[in-house]
Design a protein around this motif. Structure first.
Motif, PDB file in Angstrom:
ATOM      1  N   THR A 166      41.897  36.458  32.971  1.00  0.00           N
ATOM      2  CA  THR A 166      41.205  37.193  33.961  1.00  0.00           C
ATOM      3  C   THR A 166      40.135  38.088  33.230  1.00  0.00           C
ATOM      4  O   THR A 166      40.189  38.305  32.288  1.00  0.00           O
ATOM      5  CB  THR A 166      42.261  38.201  34.723  1.00  0.00           C
ATOM      6  OG1 THR A 166      42.936  39.077  33.616  1.00  0.00           O
ATOM      7  CG2 THR A 166      43.280  37.643  35.271  1.00  0.00           C
ATOM      8  N   ASN A 167      39.111  38.612  34.242  1.00  0.00           N
ATOM      9  CA  ASN A 167      38.057  39.397  33.595  1.00  0.00           C
ATOM     10  C   ASN A 167      38.532  41.051  33.770  1.00  0.00           C
ATOM     11  O   ASN A 167      37.607  41.832  33.288  1.00  0.00           O
ATOM     12  CB  ASN A 167      36.823  39.138  34.432  1.00  0.00           C
ATOM     13  CG  ASN A 167      36.171  37.783  34.122  1.00  0.00           C
ATOM     14  OD1 ASN A 167      36.451  37.280  32.921  1.00  0.00           O
ATOM     15  ND2 ASN A 167      35.678  36.928  35.137  1.00  0.00           N
ATOM     16  N   SER A 168      39.227  41.361  34.505  1.00  0.00           N
ATOM     17  CA  SER A 168      39.734  42.719  34.607  1.00  0.00           C
ATOM     18  C   SER A 168      41.360  43.022  34.549  1.00  0.00           C
ATOM     19  O   SER A 168      42.212  42.025  34.703  1.00  0.00           O
ATOM     20  CB  SER A 168      39.324  43.260  36.104  1.00  0.00           C
ATOM     21  OG  SER A 168      40.035  42.455  37.086  1.00  0.00           O
ATOM     22  N   GLU A 169      41.503  44.040  34.157  1.00  0.00           N
ATOM     23  CA  GLU A 169      42.862  44.523  33.720  1.00  0.00           C
ATOM     24  C   GLU A 169      43.187  45.897  34.315  1.00  0.00           C
ATOM     25  O   GLU A 169      42.450  46.773  34.084  1.00  0.00           O
ATOM     26  CB  GLU A 169      43.155  44.295  32.302  1.00  0.00           C
ATOM     27  CG  GLU A 169      44.784  44.751  32.006  1.00  0.00           C
ATOM     28  CD  GLU A 169      45.029  44.311  30.388  1.00  0.00           C
ATOM     29  OE1 GLU A 169      46.209  44.288  30.254  1.00  0.00           O
ATOM     30  OE2 GLU A 169      43.963  44.239  29.809  1.00  0.00           O
ATOM     31  N   LEU A 170      44.377  46.282  35.098  1.00  0.00           N
ATOM     32  CA  LEU A 170      44.856  47.667  35.362  1.00  0.00           C
ATOM     33  C   LEU A 170      45.819  48.119  34.557  1.00  0.00           C
ATOM     34  O   LEU A 170      46.997  47.219  34.340  1.00  0.00           O
ATOM     35  CB  LEU A 170      45.275  47.536  36.795  1.00  0.00           C
ATOM     36  CG  LEU A 170      45.610  48.854  37.171  1.00  0.00           C
ATOM     37  CD1 LEU A 170      44.353  50.129  37.456  1.00  0.00           C
ATOM     38  CD2 LEU A 170      46.380  48.616  38.570  1.00  0.00           C
ATOM     39  N   VAL A 230      43.983  53.062  34.642  1.00  0.00           N
ATOM     40  CA  VAL A 230      42.558  52.758  34.063  1.00  0.00           C
ATOM     41  C   VAL A 230      42.416  51.391  34.317  1.00  0.00           C
ATOM     42  O   VAL A 230      43.108  50.412  33.841  1.00  0.00           O
ATOM     43  CB  VAL A 230      42.817  53.183  32.555  1.00  0.00           C
ATOM     44  CG1 VAL A 230      41.361  52.318  31.960  1.00  0.00           C
ATOM     45  CG2 VAL A 230      43.011  54.516  32.185  1.00  0.00           C
ATOM     46  N   LEU A 231      41.021  51.180  34.928  1.00  0.00           N
ATOM     47  CA  LEU A 231      40.600  49.842  35.296  1.00  0.00           C
ATOM     48  C   LEU A 231      39.641  49.255  34.282  1.00  0.00           C
ATOM     49  O   LEU A 231      38.754  49.894  34.223  1.00  0.00           O
ATOM     50  CB  LEU A 231      40.388  49.753  36.833  1.00  0.00           C
ATOM     51  CG  LEU A 231      39.675  48.281  37.220  1.00  0.00           C
ATOM     52  CD1 LEU A 231      40.739  47.376  37.163  1.00  0.00           C
ATOM     53  CD2 LEU A 231      39.095  48.515  38.503  1.00  0.00           C
ATOM     54  N   ILE A 232      39.793  48.079  33.573  1.00  0.00           N
ATOM     55  CA  ILE A 232      38.843  47.725  32.737  1.00  0.00           C
ATOM     56  C   ILE A 232      38.508  46.308  33.244  1.00  0.00           C
ATOM     57  O   ILE A 232      39.308  45.535  33.359  1.00  0.00           O
ATOM     58  CB  ILE A 232      39.368  47.512  31.244  1.00  0.00           C
ATOM     59  CG1 ILE A 232      39.726  48.866  30.651  1.00  0.00           C
ATOM     60  CG2 ILE A 232      38.511  46.994  30.567  1.00  0.00           C
ATOM     61  CD1 ILE A 232      40.386  48.994  29.499  1.00  0.00           C
ATOM     62  N   ALA A 233      37.139  46.137  33.348  1.00  0.00           N
ATOM     63  CA  ALA A 233      36.551  44.718  33.780  1.00  0.00           C
ATOM     64  C   ALA A 233      35.356  44.369  32.844  1.00  0.00           C
ATOM     65  O   ALA A 233      34.444  45.234  32.814  1.00  0.00           O
ATOM     66  CB  ALA A 233      36.196  44.997  35.211  1.00  0.00           C
ATOM     67  N   ASN A 258      45.773  57.045  40.539  1.00  0.00           N
ATOM     68  CA  ASN A 258      46.272  55.965  41.405  1.00  0.00           C
ATOM     69  C   ASN A 258      45.252  54.983  41.671  1.00  0.00           C
ATOM     70  O   ASN A 258      44.331  55.548  42.664  1.00  0.00           O
ATOM     71  CB  ASN A 258      47.313  56.454  42.280  1.00  0.00           C
ATOM     72  CG  ASN A 258      48.194  55.199  42.663  1.00  0.00           C
ATOM     73  OD1 ASN A 258      47.642  54.332  43.451  1.00  0.00           O
ATOM     74  ND2 ASN A 258      49.223  54.934  42.203  1.00  0.00           N
ATOM     75  N   ILE A 259      45.271  53.822  41.153  1.00  0.00           N
ATOM     76  CA  ILE A 259      44.381  52.877  41.536  1.00  0.00           C
ATOM     77  C   ILE A 259      44.952  51.718  42.302  1.00  0.00           C
ATOM     78  O   ILE A 259      45.797  51.272  41.974  1.00  0.00           O
ATOM     79  CB  ILE A 259      43.417  52.321  40.375  1.00  0.00           C
ATOM     80  CG1 ILE A 259      42.643  53.380  39.560  1.00  0.00           C
ATOM     81  CG2 ILE A 259      42.373  51.190  41.188  1.00  0.00           C
ATOM     82  CD1 ILE A 259      41.919  52.951  38.649  1.00  0.00           C
ATOM     83  N   SER A 260      44.593  51.802  43.613  1.00  0.00           N
ATOM     84  CA  SER A 260      45.332  50.927  44.586  1.00  0.00           C
ATOM     85  C   SER A 260      44.211  49.631  44.888  1.00  0.00           C
ATOM     86  O   SER A 260      44.676  48.459  45.180  1.00  0.00           O
ATOM     87  CB  SER A 260      45.927  51.381  45.655  1.00  0.00           C
ATOM     88  OG  SER A 260      44.913  52.052  46.637  1.00  0.00           O
ATOM     89  N   LYS A 261      42.891  49.806  44.694  1.00  0.00           N
ATOM     90  CA  LYS A 261      42.185  48.698  45.393  1.00  0.00           C
ATOM     91  C   LYS A 261      41.625  48.105  43.977  1.00  0.00           C
ATOM     92  O   LYS A 261      40.967  48.814  43.094  1.00  0.00           O
ATOM     93  CB  LYS A 261      40.956  49.466  46.148  1.00  0.00           C
ATOM     94  CG  LYS A 261      40.073  48.316  46.837  1.00  0.00           C
ATOM     95  CD  LYS A 261      39.115  49.225  47.767  1.00  0.00           C
ATOM     96  CE  LYS A 261      38.380  48.164  48.314  1.00  0.00           C
ATOM     97  NZ  LYS A 261      37.417  48.729  49.314  1.00  0.00           N
ATOM     98  N   LEU A 262      42.024  46.743  43.912  1.00  0.00           N
ATOM     99  CA  LEU A 262      41.708  45.958  42.728  1.00  0.00           C
ATOM    100  C   LEU A 262      40.695  44.906  42.954  1.00  0.00           C
ATOM    101  O   LEU A 262      40.968  44.268  44.064  1.00  0.00           O
ATOM    102  CB  LEU A 262      42.996  45.619  42.024  1.00  0.00           C
ATOM    103  CG  LEU A 262      43.924  46.589  41.587  1.00  0.00           C
ATOM    104  CD1 LEU A 262      45.217  45.930  41.240  1.00  0.00           C
ATOM    105  CD2 LEU A 262      43.407  47.625  40.602  1.00  0.00           C
ATOM    106  N   PRO A 263      40.039  44.402  41.955  1.00  0.00           N
ATOM    107  CA  PRO A 263      39.150  43.089  42.246  1.00  0.00           C
ATOM    108  C   PRO A 263      40.228  42.090  42.329  1.00  0.00           C
ATOM    109  O   PRO A 263      41.354  42.091  41.730  1.00  0.00           O
ATOM    110  CB  PRO A 263      38.240  43.207  40.827  1.00  0.00           C
ATOM    111  CG  PRO A 263      38.460  44.602  40.502  1.00  0.00           C
ATOM    112  CD  PRO A 263      39.497  45.185  40.837  1.00  0.00           C
TER     113      PRO A 263
END
Length: 425
Positions: free
Chosen positions: A2-6, A25-28, A38-43
């Motif tokens: 994957t290109n992104s990680e939460l 923390v969202l890393i892409a 809180n991050i709920s909307k993810l790629p």
């Protein structure tokens, strides 16, 4: 892949913004995309890691450490050094020039830079190695190197990593280097005053029957160096501060407006002369461990910002080199894989320091001393970060270390806290 990680509900420590918070923390693609409660909307295809109980901080920065390669590959190679740095959470490591041959010319420096580049190209998250250029030929303290040529060769700054004994040479060096705008690191010590001392002179050296190195070997050299800095005006970083009196001299110099920064090493904050009763040769350091009062003054000095940063001064030696009498052992100990867990457990977990205070002097401030931009945990920033588990228990053993050497007084002991992953965008 994957290109992104939460990273969910991780403790984010960011000295740049001064924040210590629980967040997602969202890393892409190697970049920090978001830091929110809180991050709920993810790629799509985002991997999710539960990070409760873990610490996310900027990668650590080491001001000065030693490489065995070239010359003493049995102590440490560049690949093992890089792996040890990664294991300890260091994303930037500055290597001292006293290799064999020393880094006192552009050609030798270029060879080592190419070798380091070839190694790091093969790794997914390599910490870049930076190289100090020698101030004097052969790091012998006698004749200046071609400073301008070295400055153009990609060095991080200038130092010998050894005390310079000739003050007239120091003055000429500072006058010349003033125009080159590179960090300059100097270690104040008068070798004639130090004599054959193998530990700090005092009641413990008498009790243990070991030759003492008086604290004035450092403070007299520091006082003289500060006079030269004040006269010339060239910024200088003072390496390996080890005495309480030195902390006072540095404070007084900063009050006068002198352009200086300073560092002590991690072991001088954790141990003092009382530890040497074990005669463990990994406690044979240079400068030597200070008295309990010195150690207390150094800790206060770091907290108060008088001492700007903590250096690791990773110094690997083979088992055979250290398996001798204390006074005959070469000075130095490894530290890249041990510094963060031991400092965290002894200073943060005890409540003596805050987590932000520790991370600031291991990451942000060392970068500032090297005239680099510190890593930060904020949207749009490169993901130069590490994950640290402050409760993970592990044993310091040869098979658990990435370094080829294991000269440390903590060998065989259980430690609490370890870096579990590093990322560099």
């Amino acid at each position: 892949m994957t290109n992104s990680e939460l990273l969910q509900q991780v403790r984010v420590i960011d000295p740049v913004s001064g924040t210590d918070q629980i967040a997602d923390v969202l890393i892409a693609n190697g970049t920090i995309e978001a830091v929110e409660e809180n991050i709920s909307k993810l790629p799509s295809k985002t991997s999710v890691r539960d990070c409760r109980g873990l610490v996310l901080g900027p990668g650590l920065v080491d001001l000065y450490s030693h490489s065995g390669e070239p010359g003493f590959e049995e102590r440490e190679t560049l690949p093992s050094l890089i792996q040890a740095a990664r294991s300890g959470g260091f994303t930037r490591v500055a290597i001292l020039p006293n290799t064999t041959p020393p880094l006192d010319n552009p050609a030798g420096l270029a060879r080592l830079q190419r070798l380091a580049g070839d190694i790091t190209d093969k790794l997914s998250v390599p910490p870049p190695l930076y190289f100090w250029g020698a101030i004097t030929l052969g790091v012998q303290g006698q004749q200046m190197t071609e400073l301008a040529e070295l400055a153009d060769s990609g060095i991080v700054g200038f130092t010998d990593g050894q005390p310079l004994q000739n003050l007239a040479l120091v003055r000429r060096l500072l006058e010349y280097l003033k125009t080159l705008s590179k960090p300059i690191a100097l270690w104040p010590e008068y070798r004639e005053l130090a004599g054959n001392g193998v530990m700090r002179e005092g009641i413990n050296s008498i009790r243990l029957g070991l030759p003492g190195n008086p604290s004035i070997s450092e403070t007299a050299a520091l006082a003289a160096l500060l006079e030269v800095v004040e006269a010339v005006g060239t910024p200088v970083h003072i390496m390996r501060v080890s005495t309480g009196r030195s902390v006072q001299l540095i404070w007084e110099a900063k009050v006068r407006g002198l352009p200086i920064t300073a560092s002590t090493t991690w072991m001088h904050l954790l141990l003092d002369t009382e530890a040497i009763s074990s005669y463990n040769t990994s406690l044979r350091l240079s400068p030597p461990l200070g008295s309990p009062a010195d150690r207390a003054a150094l800790k206060r000095g770091v907290q108060q910002g008088i001492i700007d940063a903590i250096a690791i001064d990773h110094t690997p030696y083979s088992y055979e080199e250290k398996t001798v009498a204390f006074g005959e052992a070469p000075p130095g100990a490894i530290g890249l894989e041990l510094a963060l867990p031991l400092l965290w457990q002894n200073l943060v977990e005890t409540g003596e320091w805050s987590a932000l205070e520790l991370w600031r002097v291991l990451s942000t401030q060392p970068a500032v001393c090297l005239k680099q931009i510190p890593a930060a945990i904020a949207p749009g920033q490169p993901a130069e970060v590490i994950l640290f588990d402050p409760q993970l228990t592990w044993k310091v053993q040869k098979q658990n270390l990435k370094s080829l050497s294991y000269n440390t007084p903590w060998l065989g002991q259980d430690l609490i806290g370890r870096v579990i992953v590093g990322v560099r965008g």
